[in-house]
Design a protein around this motif. Sequence first.
Motif, short mmCIF file in Angstrom:
data_model
loop_
_atom_site.label_atom_id
_atom_site.label_comp_id
_atom_site.label_asym_id
_atom_site.label_seq_id
_atom_site.Cartn_x
_atom_site.Cartn_y
_atom_site.Cartn_z
N PHE A 152 0.84 -1.21 0.00
CA PHE A 152 0.00 0.00 0.00
C PHE A 152 0.87 1.25 0.00
O PHE A 152 0.61 2.21 -0.74
N CYS A 210 -7.63 2.91 -1.62
CA CYS A 210 -8.12 1.94 -0.63
C CYS A 210 -9.27 1.10 -1.18
O CYS A 210 -9.39 -0.09 -0.86
N HIS A 213 -7.52 -1.42 -3.72
CA HIS A 213 -6.27 -2.09 -3.36
C HIS A 213 -6.54 -3.50 -2.87
O HIS A 213 -7.39 -3.72 -2.00
N CYS A 217 -4.63 -2.27 3.80
CA CYS A 217 -4.44 -0.83 3.89
C CYS A 217 -5.14 -0.33 5.14
O CYS A 217 -6.07 -0.97 5.64
#
Length: 337
Positions: A152, A210, A213, A217
Amino acid sequence: MLSPERLALPDYEYLAQRHVLTYMEDAVCQLLENKEDISQYGIARFFTEYFNSVCQGTHILFREFSFIQATPHNRASFLRAFWRCFRTVGKNGDLLTMREYHCLLQLLCPDFPLELTQKAARIVLMDDAMDCLMSFSDFLFAFQIQFYYSEFLESVAAIYQDLLSGKNPNTVIVPTSSSGQHRQRPTLGEASVLEGVEASLFYQCLENLCDRHKYSCPPPALVKEVLSNVQRLTFYGFLVALSKHHGINQALGALPDKGDLMDDPALDKELERLLLPFFRLAQIPGLVNSVTASPEASCLPARTPPRVGSPWRPLHHARKVDAESDGSTEETDESET
């Protein structure tokens, strides 16, 4: 009783979310590598002990880095093990360099990459030299963010550089004949001397990140809370804020709060149980003095304390160590007689 999360997901999604296949593959590999030893007490018992160690978080000790970072549970277990093994460093108030912390990490994972340790140290040291001393708590919480959210943070670094160069990462750019005339992106080292980027725009990009992903995260609400307190910030300023945020540490769940970092009642109780026989032996009146004062004491061979199986190892490893230890003790006793 099944949890609400378990009831809401189909079986295959739940198993994938918990990375059960990863652990099954690893268990089978260990079974094949140690089949002669495991055959002595059965395959069923081996799988029971293996998955007990996974639940307890001891399965990552002395394993290769590729396995340690394979799942979020493995990463959290490694963070917890590092804290529990070396919290006395912080308890004693010792300050260590980045290289020394890396040596501690390699005691638990021999091939742990130096680059990750350097990145964690950079969060603490900022513009200071990399050989400066750091407290255990400062390094630990910075290392937690860098290690657990490593993929991340790589994406965050790319977004930050795009914003510094005036490019909005959320904008789709159509290549043209003049697309090669872009200004070169500043590196993160150069970015540290700039004023940083606008926090609100930075959050918009991170919110989209976010959402898409696939790696772990921080909770978007907590990221928003971090960025809402400032108007502009640098990349490393953002990482420092993440490492010091109480809510993010709780959401990750691997480490206690900073105020409780030096306390581990469960481990202290286990150590007390293991060391209690030695303490009782030392308290027997006249035992130590009579042995050391006797003329025969200088002729006695040096005796090493009995080896104690590490509470971190899975049982099938500890059993093998104990067997070797028993053999060596018998040979010593025979030689003395």
